[in-house]
Design a protein around this motif. Structure first.
Motif, PDB file in Angstrom:
ATOM      1  N   GLU A   1      31.940  -2.092   3.969  1.00 21.67           N
ATOM      2  CA  GLU A   1      32.476  -0.743   4.142  1.00 21.67           C
ATOM      3  C   GLU A   1      32.521  -0.004   2.811  1.00 21.67           C
ATOM      4  OE1 GLU A   1      34.744   2.648   4.879  1.00 21.67           O
ATOM      5  OE2 GLU A   1      35.471   1.043   3.572  1.00 21.67           O
ATOM      6  N   ASP A   2      32.899  -0.714   1.734  1.00 20.87           N
ATOM      7  CA  ASP A   2      32.899  -0.096   0.408  1.00 20.87           C
ATOM      8  C   ASP A   2      31.484   0.321   0.003  1.00 20.87           C
ATOM      9  OD1 ASP A   2      35.617  -0.386   0.125  1.00 20.87           O
ATOM     10  OD2 ASP A   2      35.492  -2.275  -0.984  1.00 20.87           O
ATOM     11  N   ALA A   3      30.506  -0.547   0.297  1.00 21.00           N
ATOM     12  CA  ALA A   3      29.124  -0.243  -0.065  1.00 21.00           C
ATOM     13  C   ALA A   3      28.607   0.965   0.705  1.00 21.00           C
ATOM     14  CB  ALA A   3      28.240  -1.466   0.202  1.00 21.00           C
ATOM     15  N   VAL A   4      28.962   1.067   1.966  1.00 20.71           N
ATOM     16  CA  VAL A   4      28.526   2.207   2.776  1.00 20.71           C
ATOM     17  C   VAL A   4      29.145   3.502   2.233  1.00 20.71           C
ATOM     18  CG1 VAL A   4      28.649   3.279   5.062  1.00 20.71           C
ATOM     19  CG2 VAL A   4      28.087   0.850   4.851  1.00 20.71           C
ATOM     20  N   GLN A   5      30.401   3.452   1.851  1.00 17.71           N
ATOM     21  CA  GLN A   5      31.025   4.651   1.276  1.00 17.71           C
ATOM     22  C   GLN A   5      30.312   5.077  -0.003  1.00 17.71           C
ATOM     23  OE1 GLN A   5      33.549   6.610   2.446  1.00 17.71           O
ATOM     24  NE2 GLN A   5      33.489   5.443   4.344  1.00 17.71           N
ATOM     25  N   ASP A   6      29.912   4.096  -0.828  1.00 13.55           N
ATOM     26  CA  ASP A   6      29.155   4.427  -2.041  1.00 13.55           C
ATOM     27  C   ASP A   6      27.825   5.084  -1.681  1.00 13.55           C
ATOM     28  OD1 ASP A   6      31.111   3.408  -3.678  1.00 13.55           O
ATOM     29  OD2 ASP A   6      30.131   1.465  -3.994  1.00 13.55           O
ATOM     30  N   ALA A   7      27.169   4.568  -0.649  1.00 17.57           N
ATOM     31  CA  ALA A   7      25.887   5.141  -0.228  1.00 17.57           C
ATOM     32  C   ALA A   7      26.064   6.565   0.289  1.00 17.57           C
ATOM     33  CB  ALA A   7      25.249   4.258   0.840  1.00 17.57           C
ATOM     34  N   LEU A   8      27.145   6.822   1.012  1.00 20.19           N
ATOM     35  CA  LEU A   8      27.408   8.164   1.516  1.00 20.19           C
ATOM     36  C   LEU A   8      27.613   9.149   0.368  1.00 20.19           C
ATOM     37  CD1 LEU A   8      29.816   7.350   4.482  1.00 20.19           C
ATOM     38  CD2 LEU A   8      27.470   8.165   4.655  1.00 20.19           C
ATOM     39  N   LEU A   9      28.339   8.721  -0.653  1.00 19.37           N
ATOM     40  CA  LEU A   9      28.547   9.587  -1.817  1.00 19.37           C
ATOM     41  C   LEU A   9      27.224   9.888  -2.517  1.00 19.37           C
ATOM     42  CD1 LEU A   9      31.792   7.996  -3.328  1.00 19.37           C
ATOM     43  CD2 LEU A   9      31.591  10.197  -2.157  1.00 19.37           C
ATOM     44  N   GLU A  10      26.364   8.871  -2.609  1.00 13.46           N
ATOM     45  CA  GLU A  10      25.060   9.071  -3.232  1.00 13.46           C
ATOM     46  C   GLU A  10      24.206  10.028  -2.398  1.00 13.46           C
ATOM     47  OE1 GLU A  10      22.135   8.437  -6.233  1.00 13.46           O
ATOM     48  OE2 GLU A  10      24.304   8.131  -6.113  1.00 13.46           O
ATOM     49  N   ALA A  11      24.335   9.929  -1.063  1.00  9.64           N
ATOM     50  CA  ALA A  11      23.589  10.825  -0.182  1.00  9.64           C
ATOM     51  C   ALA A  11      24.038  12.271  -0.377  1.00  9.64           C
ATOM     52  CB  ALA A  11      23.779  10.404   1.275  1.00  9.64           C
ATOM     53  N   VAL A  12      25.346  12.478  -0.457  1.00 11.21           N
ATOM     54  CA  VAL A  12      25.866  13.829  -0.667  1.00 11.21           C
ATOM     55  C   VAL A  12      25.343  14.398  -1.991  1.00 11.21           C
ATOM     56  CG1 VAL A  12      27.970  15.149  -1.117  1.00 11.21           C
ATOM     57  CG2 VAL A  12      27.919  13.484   0.740  1.00 11.21           C
ATOM     58  N   ARG A  13      25.180  13.527  -2.968  1.00 11.67           N
ATOM     59  CA  ARG A  13      24.736  13.970  -4.297  1.00 11.67           C
ATOM     60  C   ARG A  13      23.241  14.280  -4.338  1.00 11.67           C
ATOM     61  NH1 ARG A  13      22.732  12.119  -9.059  1.00 11.67           N
ATOM     62  NH2 ARG A  13      22.330  10.040  -8.213  1.00 11.67           N
ATOM     63  N   THR A  14      22.426  13.475  -3.645  1.00 12.98           N
ATOM     64  CA  THR A  14      20.971  13.574  -3.835  1.00 12.98           C
ATOM     65  C   THR A  14      20.205  14.202  -2.679  1.00 12.98           C
ATOM     66  OG1 THR A  14      20.608  11.339  -2.945  1.00 12.98           O
ATOM     67  CG2 THR A  14      21.020  11.541  -5.321  1.00 12.98           C
ATOM     68  N   TRP A  15      20.726  14.128  -1.465  1.00 15.08           N
ATOM     69  CA  TRP A  15      19.934  14.594  -0.328  1.00 15.08           C
ATOM     70  C   TRP A  15      19.638  16.090  -0.334  1.00 15.08           C
ATOM     71  CZ3 TRP A  15      21.425  11.764   4.860  1.00 15.08           C
ATOM     72  CH2 TRP A  15      21.119  10.410   4.736  1.00 15.08           C
TER      73      TRP A  15
ATOM     74  N   GLY B   1      26.262   2.702  12.342  1.00 14.67           N
ATOM     75  CA  GLY B   1      25.036   1.916  12.428  1.00 14.67           C
ATOM     76  C   GLY B   1      24.697   1.244  11.118  1.00 14.67           C
ATOM     77  N   VAL B   2      24.892   1.956  10.012  1.00 15.39           N
ATOM     78  CA  VAL B   2      24.609   1.383   8.686  1.00 15.39           C
ATOM     79  C   VAL B   2      25.583   0.240   8.391  1.00 15.39           C
ATOM     80  CG1 VAL B   2      24.522   1.888   6.216  1.00 15.39           C
ATOM     81  CG2 VAL B   2      23.696   3.578   7.869  1.00 15.39           C
ATOM     82  N   LEU B   3      26.866   0.469   8.664  1.00 16.26           N
ATOM     83  CA  LEU B   3      27.870  -0.563   8.414  1.00 16.26           C
ATOM     84  C   LEU B   3      27.581  -1.813   9.236  1.00 16.26           C
ATOM     85  CD1 LEU B   3      30.527  -1.532   7.212  1.00 16.26           C
ATOM     86  CD2 LEU B   3      31.728  -0.245   8.986  1.00 16.26           C
ATOM     87  N   ALA B   4      27.182  -1.625  10.498  1.00 18.14           N
ATOM     88  CA  ALA B   4      26.906  -2.769  11.363  1.00 18.14           C
ATOM     89  C   ALA B   4      25.740  -3.593  10.832  1.00 18.14           C
ATOM     90  CB  ALA B   4      26.612  -2.291  12.782  1.00 18.14           C
ATOM     91  N   VAL B   5      24.704  -2.937  10.298  1.00 12.01           N
ATOM     92  CA  VAL B   5      23.559  -3.673   9.752  1.00 12.01           C
ATOM     93  C   VAL B   5      23.999  -4.565   8.598  1.00 12.01           C
ATOM     94  CG1 VAL B   5      21.397  -3.421   8.486  1.00 12.01           C
ATOM     95  CG2 VAL B   5      21.814  -2.025  10.511  1.00 12.01           C
ATOM     96  N   LEU B   6      24.822  -4.027   7.694  1.00 12.90           N
ATOM     97  CA  LEU B   6      25.273  -4.836   6.558  1.00 12.90           C
ATOM     98  C   LEU B   6      26.099  -6.030   7.005  1.00 12.90           C
ATOM     99  CD1 LEU B   6      24.246  -2.359   4.939  1.00 12.90           C
ATOM    100  CD2 LEU B   6      26.221  -2.668   3.432  1.00 12.90           C
ATOM    101  N   VAL B   7      26.972  -5.820   7.994  1.00 11.95           N
ATOM    102  CA  VAL B   7      27.802  -6.932   8.476  1.00 11.95           C
ATOM    103  C   VAL B   7      26.932  -7.992   9.122  1.00 11.95           C
ATOM    104  CG1 VAL B   7      29.627  -7.557  10.101  1.00 11.95           C
ATOM    105  CG2 VAL B   7      29.853  -5.491   8.723  1.00 11.95           C
TER     106      VAL B   7
END
Length: 387
Positions: free
Chosen positions: A28-42, A12-18
């Motif tokens: 897709e690269d940006a979404v992967q970066d966001a996922l890594l940030e989520a794992v770090r901060t959530w 869903g996130v990837l589709a919004v960016l496209v």
């Protein structure tokens, strides 16, 4: 943190960016970066709107990359038009992402890898470990796949058969490394089923559940394969079996039979038998006849020969096998099994040994080698050290 739930937000996130104008590869690269940030901060500060948080962070990562790349000045308008933060959109473009990742221009292996990355939310390292290839090799495969589909519009009609074939390939890879690909395929197919009402999607989900239900009984603790007839059916997951049969029955009631529904029906007949001897092989042969009519697949014909051998006797099975291409994987193993049931032990032992040399996995090779040794010890008791 529930990583499976996090990965479930990825499409869903990837589709919004496209849809906002980002090309697929950069999004897709940006979404992967966001996922890594989520794992770090959530874990410390979980957001109230996880999807909205991911969209905001991924979009900013995309804009940062756009600003840093002077060769992409044509995207400066996107920077000026950054949408304000707000609730995540309710539109679900998951189905379109499945179609995009299963693009007909991609090879099957690339389609599988891109689906696991873009829809499944797995990292390149996780996918590489699952396929037992170097991370650099998988990164190149995914990169080529993204370049192939980067100019494809998200709303381009897709072929559901290609999507299902990709998910089927993921499931058949089984599990290795730190990612269980069979479980991942079931998760993705559930997601697709919730998005796309189609009897063959339901059929594939039922097939996966019915096969996965037998997983615990397929091997011994030390990894030795256990044939279906010898499995401890008490170890089968009855909850998954019940769910798979319920989904299958609803799909079949729509009277739009497809190959995955037919395969699931065969799996259901196996699951329904309390013992191997109670298996309704006559019905299984009928379903294989349906599958042959639907697919004309040589692999289906090979499996049908086994079923015919059980339903009508090994000689009938060998007659059915005679019309199947003998270069097929596992053809020799099937011939060995049918010859053993027909009482021709020397031929069966020789064929088991030949099949072991062609086996695609170490577990299968060991199993077939043991079958050959077992028959040879019966034919020549003197070579059996236990006698």
């Amino acid at each position: 943190m529930d990583e499976a739930a996090l990965r479930g937000l990825t499409p869903g996130v990837l589709a919004v960016l496209v849809r906002r104008g980002a090309d697929f590869a950069a999004a897709e690269d940006a979404v992967q970066d966001a996922l890594l940030e989520a794992v770090r901060t959530w874990p410390a500060t979980p957001p109230r709107d996880p999807k909205g948080w991911l969209i905001t962070v991924a979009w900013r990562r995309f804009l940062d990359a756009t600003r840093a790349d002077t060769a992409r000045r044509r995207r400066e308008d996107l920077v000026e038009e950054e949408p304000p933060p707000g609730p995540a959109p309710t539109t679900d473009d998951t189905l379109q992402l499945y179609f995009l990742c299963a693009h007909p221009a991609l090879t099957p292996s690339s389609a599988v890898a891109l689906t696991l990355r873009a829809v499944g939310g797995l990292s390149t390292r996780q996918i590489a470990r699952a396929y037992l290839v170097p991370e650099a090799t998988m990164a190149q495969r995914i990169s080529r796949a993204k370049r192939t589909v980067c100019d494809t519009r998200l709303d381009t009609p897709g072929d559901v058969a290609t999507v299902l074939r990709t998910l089927y390939l993921v499931f058949n890879e089984g599990y290795s490394g730190d990612i269980d690909l069979a479980a991942e395929a079931i998760r993705l197919t559930r997601q697709l089923s919730a998005t796309f009402d189609h009897p063959e999607v339901a059929g594939l989900l039922a097939l996966m559940l019915l096969h996965h239900a037998r997983r615990a009984a397929r091997t011994t603790p030390d990894g030795v394969l256990v044939p279906l007839a010898e499995q401890d059916r008490g170890r089968w997951d009855t909850t998954l079996i019940a769910e798979g049969i319920k989904i299958l029955q609803a799909a079949l009631a729509r009277d739009r039979l497809g190959e995955y529904q037919a395969q699931a029906a065969i799996a259901a007949l196996h699951a329904d038998a309390l013992t191997a001897e109670e298996t309704d092989w006559g019905q299984i042969v009928e379903w294989y006849d349906e599958l042959v009519a639907l697919t004309n697949s040589p692999v289906v014909r090979l499996n049908r020969a086994v079923a015919v051998g059980e339903a009508d006797g090994p000689r009938a099975g060998l007659a059915a096998l005679a019309s199947v291409d003998d270069s097929l994987p596992r053809h020799t193993a099937v011939a060995a099994h049918l010859h053993e049931r027909a009482g021709d032990l020397p031929t069966a032992a020789r064929l088991y040994a030949e099949a072991a040399e062609k086996a695609p996995t170490l577990a299968e090779r060991n199993h077939l080698t043991l079958q050959a040794a077992r028959l040879n010890s019966t034919i020549n008791p003197a070579i059996n050290p236990d006698r």
